[in-house]
Design a protein around this motif. Structure first.
Motif, PDB file in Angstrom:
ATOM      1  N   ARG A 175       0.748  -1.074  -0.004  1.00 54.08           N
ATOM      2  CA  ARG A 175      -0.084  -0.065  -0.010  1.00 54.08           C
ATOM      3  C   ARG A 175       1.014   1.080  -0.037  1.00 54.08           C
ATOM      4  NH1 ARG A 175      -3.051  -3.508   0.791  1.00 54.08           N
ATOM      5  NH2 ARG A 175      -5.235  -3.948   0.607  1.00 54.08           N
TER       6      ARG A 175
ATOM      7  N   ASN B  62       1.207   2.581  -3.928  1.00 57.41           N
ATOM      8  CA  ASN B  62       0.440   3.622  -4.350  1.00 57.41           C
ATOM      9  C   ASN B  62      -0.110   4.536  -3.426  1.00 57.41           C
ATOM     10  OD1 ASN B  62      -1.307   1.967  -2.966  1.00 57.41           O
ATOM     11  ND2 ASN B  62      -2.507   1.216  -4.717  1.00 57.41           N
TER      12      ASN B  62
ATOM     13  N   LEU C 103      -1.636   4.381  -0.671  1.00 58.81           N
ATOM     14  CA  LEU C 103      -2.911   4.457   0.175  1.00 58.81           C
ATOM     15  C   LEU C 103      -2.547   4.266   1.404  1.00 58.81           C
ATOM     16  CD1 LEU C 103      -4.856   1.305  -1.504  1.00 58.81           C
ATOM     17  CD2 LEU C 103      -5.278   3.597  -1.568  1.00 58.81           C
TER      18      LEU C 103
ATOM     19  N   ARG D  71      -3.212  10.883  -8.071  1.00 59.32           N
ATOM     20  CA  ARG D  71      -4.233  10.325  -8.835  1.00 59.32           C
ATOM     21  C   ARG D  71      -3.967   9.767 -10.394  1.00 59.32           C
ATOM     22  NH1 ARG D  71      -7.780  14.117  -7.006  1.00 59.32           N
ATOM     23  NH2 ARG D  71      -7.689  15.350  -9.164  1.00 59.32           N
TER      24      ARG D  71
ATOM     25  N   ARG E 292      -2.258   6.514  -9.959  1.00 59.86           N
ATOM     26  CA  ARG E 292      -3.024   5.305  -9.614  1.00 59.86           C
ATOM     27  C   ARG E 292      -4.133   4.913 -10.768  1.00 59.86           C
ATOM     28  NH1 ARG E 292      -5.546   7.593  -3.842  1.00 59.86           N
ATOM     29  NH2 ARG E 292      -3.436   7.033  -2.631  1.00 59.86           N
ATOM     30  N   GLN E 293      -4.434   6.049 -11.607  1.00 61.60           N
ATOM     31  CA  GLN E 293      -5.193   5.530 -12.969  1.00 61.60           C
ATOM     32  C   GLN E 293      -4.443   4.897 -14.079  1.00 61.60           C
ATOM     33  OE1 GLN E 293      -6.934   9.511 -13.854  1.00 61.60           O
ATOM     34  NE2 GLN E 293      -8.339   9.602 -12.135  1.00 61.60           N
TER      35      GLN E 293
ATOM     36  N   SER F 291      -2.062  -0.479 -11.230  1.00 61.09           N
ATOM     37  CA  SER F 291      -3.413  -1.074 -10.967  1.00 61.09           C
ATOM     38  C   SER F 291      -3.517  -2.040  -9.906  1.00 61.09           C
ATOM     39  CB  SER F 291      -4.029  -1.666 -12.012  1.00 61.09           C
ATOM     40  OG  SER F 291      -3.190  -2.697 -12.632  1.00 61.09           O
ATOM     41  N   MET F 292      -4.399  -2.468  -9.241  1.00 60.64           N
ATOM     42  CA  MET F 292      -4.266  -3.321  -7.869  1.00 60.64           C
ATOM     43  C   MET F 292      -5.425  -4.276  -8.328  1.00 60.64           C
ATOM     44  SD  MET F 292      -3.787  -1.887  -4.257  1.00 60.64           S
ATOM     45  CE  MET F 292      -3.298  -2.794  -2.626  1.00 60.64           C
TER      46      MET F 292
ATOM     47  N   PHE G 199      -7.218  -7.239  -5.434  1.00 57.58           N
ATOM     48  CA  PHE G 199      -7.339  -7.463  -4.155  1.00 57.58           C
ATOM     49  C   PHE G 199      -7.902  -8.737  -3.558  1.00 57.58           C
ATOM     50  CE2 PHE G 199      -8.140  -3.120  -5.025  1.00 57.58           C
ATOM     51  CZ  PHE G 199      -7.616  -2.306  -4.187  1.00 57.58           C
TER      52      PHE G 199
ATOM     53  N   GLU H   1     -11.179   1.147  -0.977  1.00 59.78           N
ATOM     54  CA  GLU H   1      -9.725   1.203  -0.922  1.00 59.78           C
ATOM     55  C   GLU H   1      -9.714   0.623  -2.525  1.00 59.78           C
ATOM     56  OE1 GLU H   1      -7.597  -2.208   0.744  1.00 59.78           O
ATOM     57  OE2 GLU H   1      -6.239  -0.520   1.588  1.00 59.78           O
TER      58      GLU H   1
ATOM     59  N   ASP I  41     -10.169   4.227  -4.273  1.00 64.34           N
ATOM     60  CA  ASP I  41      -8.935   5.064  -4.153  1.00 64.34           C
ATOM     61  C   ASP I  41      -7.801   4.484  -5.005  1.00 64.34           C
ATOM     62  OD1 ASP I  41      -9.782   6.898  -2.238  1.00 64.34           O
ATOM     63  OD2 ASP I  41      -9.474   5.519  -0.542  1.00 64.34           O
ATOM     64  N   ALA I  42      -7.645   3.201  -4.966  1.00 61.03           N
ATOM     65  CA  ALA I  42      -6.465   2.640  -5.840  1.00 61.03           C
ATOM     66  C   ALA I  42      -6.767   2.932  -7.253  1.00 61.03           C
ATOM     67  CB  ALA I  42      -6.337   1.261  -5.414  1.00 61.03           C
ATOM     68  N   PHE I  43      -7.982   3.114  -7.817  1.00 61.48           N
ATOM     69  CA  PHE I  43      -7.884   3.329  -9.128  1.00 61.48           C
ATOM     70  C   PHE I  43      -8.219   4.740  -9.402  1.00 61.48           C
ATOM     71  CE2 PHE I  43      -8.434  -1.048  -9.427  1.00 61.48           C
ATOM     72  CZ  PHE I  43      -8.063  -1.364 -10.602  1.00 61.48           C
ATOM     73  N   GLY I  44      -7.956   5.574  -8.314  1.00 62.02           N
ATOM     74  CA  GLY I  44      -7.641   7.261  -8.551  1.00 62.02           C
ATOM     75  C   GLY I  44      -8.927   7.814  -8.605  1.00 62.02           C
ATOM     76  N   MET I  45      -9.801   7.570  -7.864  1.00 67.81           N
ATOM     77  CA  MET I  45     -11.209   8.164  -8.065  1.00 67.81           C
ATOM     78  C   MET I  45     -10.947   9.390  -7.337  1.00 67.81           C
ATOM     79  SD  MET I  45     -14.503   5.709  -7.520  1.00 67.81           S
ATOM     80  CE  MET I  45     -15.468   5.147  -9.122  1.00 67.81           C
TER      81      MET I  45
END
Ligand SMILES: Nc1ncnc2c1ncn2[C@@H]1O[C@H](COP(=O)(O)OP(=O)(O)OP(=O)(O)O)[C@@H](O)[C@H]1O
Ligand SMILES: [Mg+2]
Lengths: 354, 343
Positions: free
Chosen positions: A74, A77, A79, A103, A106-107, A111-112, A114, B246, B249-253
């Motif tokens: 985490r 990126n 978090l 952002r 992350r965009q 990518s993630m 879970f 989460e 957030d991780a995808f940048g929203m």
């Protein structure tokens, strides 16, 4: 596949609590996780982490529950923000990023996937897959083709309009992977992505990931607490314990040269014949002039060689890579490699002493 | 003389108290009683009064009586009333206007348009023909016994008030879910609004606005009915799965995308449950509000009580029950549809 380093982590510390700065001083003076919690009420999440993650390869972070794996991934990126240290991606210090840059990271660049899939329950499979483009404001019509392509690639055709709760766990995680792939980012973070799946599906998914990797060569950071899984997937293996790195390197190397009783414990239960490759146990120069019984590939596991030899320990094999000889494998060396070696001494004694 | 004389004597406050004994201030009931019986205060320990304002006043005139406290509150309120009115009046004027317009509209539309329209709305919301039939039967019955106008008035008030409750309550709930501090401030206020007996709201409002203004009962209903929608919005957003947040957030929203694209849609079942309760509570309050000139079925209930018209009271009570059932079923059907689409 170059040897560029995509992600560099430098002297990363993370301490959970009210006054992490104070606790950081103690940690830098060598205080461990248990003492820090008992004496100062702070949780040591990560302790002086340094990792280089090669571009286009899979880096696996392994450790028992609570060792700080999720905390570490985490940070990549952001978090979670660190207490001290640096995270460099393509040479950029991401800790200096403002909201907009973050952002963007992350965009587009990461990518993630879970452990618990974390799909949006109110969106269809197609809409979930197209999350990354939709965050950027693309309409469903525009991203639909791209999303369908990746859904097909992970083996989920014709499920576009289903909702996540209508799918099985394995299918949901396929959507999770398709969602990550649709963002077309170079880096894919996977936090125990297969841990919630049953063993057969899990093997399927591992194979899917290996296939995708061969094709796409993303920089994958994969977290697991399962050694078999990490040996299967890893190009670079990092072993965490209580927030610090016990050992990192090429998985075969770690298997043959465990640096620590903790890792010996880990590797002792493993089926070495299946995991070890001929290239890790062969001799580089063919010394003996024994008869060569045949040729084996450098990436074949020992199990297949034993099978080919019919159990005859007198045989020798030529190890081939891309049609060229790279070494000789003596069946006796092979058999010896099947038993864990604790340095020069008896492994049990070494463990008791250390 | 009085039980607590000794305190003031001991503390040497007699001078501060004035002469003691009979003053020139207004006499309390107790004084008068004391005078008529002529007894002086040889009270046994068993009868020792609590050292209340009145008891202390007996001993020392400077201490105010409890009566003075209530008069004080009243004058205090009346003093700030005008300033308060300057602020609150224009702010709440649209409410009066909306209520008046809605009342007019619901009564002006002829029944043969209104009843099918209500059936259509309930179908759009609930997608169930059984529900539509229920709506038709209930309104048909109420119109048949000549309560159509009253029913429409009640319904108009509920529509306006519940709409405003949602309009204000959802944003308040969102604000509460985003900050623990706001939540800590709001919860006691909501608790108070929820536990105050509905009549108590009416008292200061009567002083503030003239009884002929619809906003008087409008405000009372909104204050009473807004609580569930606020609470359940807050709860609903806080209960959204952290893993999903989460992922967002991780995808940048952005925060906005997260709120409108994830949190509110996922909190919708809870928000709708809040809306359902808000509507039911407005219905309860609209009956009470007929005390302050709210039109509708409540007026009939009141007539039943005032002039002991048992039949009118019972029939209008039944009308309220029917209305409650319809509103409840329709909103529950909407809720069920949202739930079905989510899991
Ligand atoms: N927000 C937090 N506040 C306090 N402590 C935390 C927080 N997050 C993690 N920790 C602590 O940090 C340590 C590492 O947690 P982490 O979740 O990274 O472990 P993990 O290796 O991912 O374990 P698992 O395999 O169970 O997921 C644990 O001791 C945990 O208690
Ligand atoms: Mg974890």
């Amino acid at each position: 596949m170059s040897d560029d380093i995509k992600i560099r982590i430098r002297n990363l510390y993370k301490i959970f609590g009210d006054n992490p700065e104070m606790a950081l001083d103690h940690v830098k003076q060598g205080m461990g996780k248990t003492e820090l919690l008992a004496e100062h009420g702070h949780v040591l999440g990560l302790n002086d982490i340094n990792v280089d993650m090669p571009a286009g390869k899979t880096t696996v972070i392994m450790g028992l529950s609570g060792s700080g794996k999720s905390t570490l991934i985490r940070h990549l990126n952001r978090l979670i923000d660190p207490t001290a240290g640096q995270v460099l991606i393509d040479g950029d210090d991401i800790l200096s990023y403002n909201d907009k840059q973050l952002r963007d990271l992350r965009q587009h660049r990461m990518s993630m996937v879970f452990q618990k899939f974390a799909l949006f329950p109110h969106r269809t499979v197609l809409e979930n897959t197209g999350l990354a483009p939709s965050v950027e404001g693309e309409s469903k019509k525009k991203y639909a083709d791209e999303a369908r392509k990746w859904l097909a690639r992970v083996g989920l055709e014709g499920q576009d309009d289903q909702y996540p709760h209508q799918l099985s766990g394995g299918m949901q995680q396929r959507v999770g992977i398709a969602r990550a792939l649709t963002s077309n980012s170079d880096i894919m973070l996977m936090d125990e992505a297969f841990s919630a799946l049953d063993p057969l599906i899990r093997t399927d998914m591992q194979n899917l990931l290996i296939e995708l990797q061969a094709e796409l060569a993303k920089t994958v950071v994969f977290i697991t607490h399962d050694l078999d899984e990490s040996l299967k997937l890893a190009d670079h293996l990092v072993i965490l314990k209580d927030g610090f790195i016990v050992q990192q390197g090429e998985p075969q190397h770690i298997l043959l040269n465990p640096a620590d009783p903790y890792i010996e414990d880990f590797v002792s239960d493993i089926n070495r014949a299946r995991v070890l490759r001929t290239r890790s146990v062969m001799q580089k120069t063919g010394t003996g002039t024994k008869d060569i019984a045949g040729e084996v590939d450098h990436d074949a596991n020992l199990e297949s060689v034993i099978e080919a030899s019919g159990g005859d320990t007198n045989k020798c094999y030529r190890v081939m890579k891309n049609g060229e000889e790279v070494g000789i494998l003596d069946m006796r060396t092979l058999v010896r490699a099947l038993v864990p070696q604790g340095g020069s001494d008896d492994p049990e004694a070494a463990r008791r002493a250390g | 003389m009085a039980t607590y004389d000794f305190i003031f004597d001991k503390l040497g406050l007699r001078g501060w108290c004035g002469d003691g004994g009979s003053g020139d201030g207004p006499m309390s009931m107790a004084d008068l009683l004391g005078q008529t019986t002529g007894e002086d205060t040889a009270v046994s320990a068993w009868d020792t009064p609590f050292p209340s304002l009145d008891a202390l006043h007996d001993a020392c005139e400077t201490i105010p009586q409890s009566r003075d406290l209530t008069t004080g509150l009243e004058t205090g309120f009346l003093n700030i009333k005008d300033t308060l009115k300057i602020v609150v009046d224009p702010l709440t004027q649209p409410l009066s206007w909306a209520l008046n317009e809605m009342l007019w509209l619901m009564q002006a539309v002829p029944w043969w348009i209104m009843i099918p329209l209500l059936m259509l709305i309930s179908y759009a919301v609930g997608r169930s023909l059984k529900l539509v039939a229920l709506v038709a039967v209930c309104f048909g019955f109420l119109a048949f016994v000549d309560y159509y106008d009253y029913t429409m008035q009640t319904l108009a008030i509920i529509f306006v008030c519940a709409f405003i409750c949602v309009l204000l309550g959802v944003p308040i709930g969102i604000a509460m879910s985003r900050s623990d501090r706001t939540q800590r401030v709001m919860i006691p206020i909501l608790d108070m609004l929820q536990t105050l007996p509905p009549f108590v709201y009416l008292i200061p409002l009567i002083f503030l606005f003239s009884v002929t203004e619809p906003k008087l009962y409008g405000i009372a209903i909104i204050l009473y009915a807004i609580v569930p929608v606020v609470r359940l919005t807050d709860l609903g957003i806080r209960l959204v799965d952290q893993d999903v947040i989460e992922a967002a957030d991780a995808f940048g929203m952005t925060d906005r995308q997260k709120l409108f694209g994830v949190q509110i849609p996922l909190a919708l079942p809870n928000i709708m449950a809040g809306v359902n309760q808000t509507i039911m509570m407005s219905l309860a309050m609209v009956v009470i509000a007929s005390l302050v000139s709210a039109p509708g079925l409540g007026v009939l209930v009141l007539r039943g009580i005032r002039s002991l018209e048992l039949g009118v009271g019972l029939l209008s009570g039944l009308g309220i029950v029917l209305l409650a059932i319809i509103l409840d079923r329709v909103t529950k059907a909407a809720l069920a549809r949202i739930n079905a689409s989510q899991n």
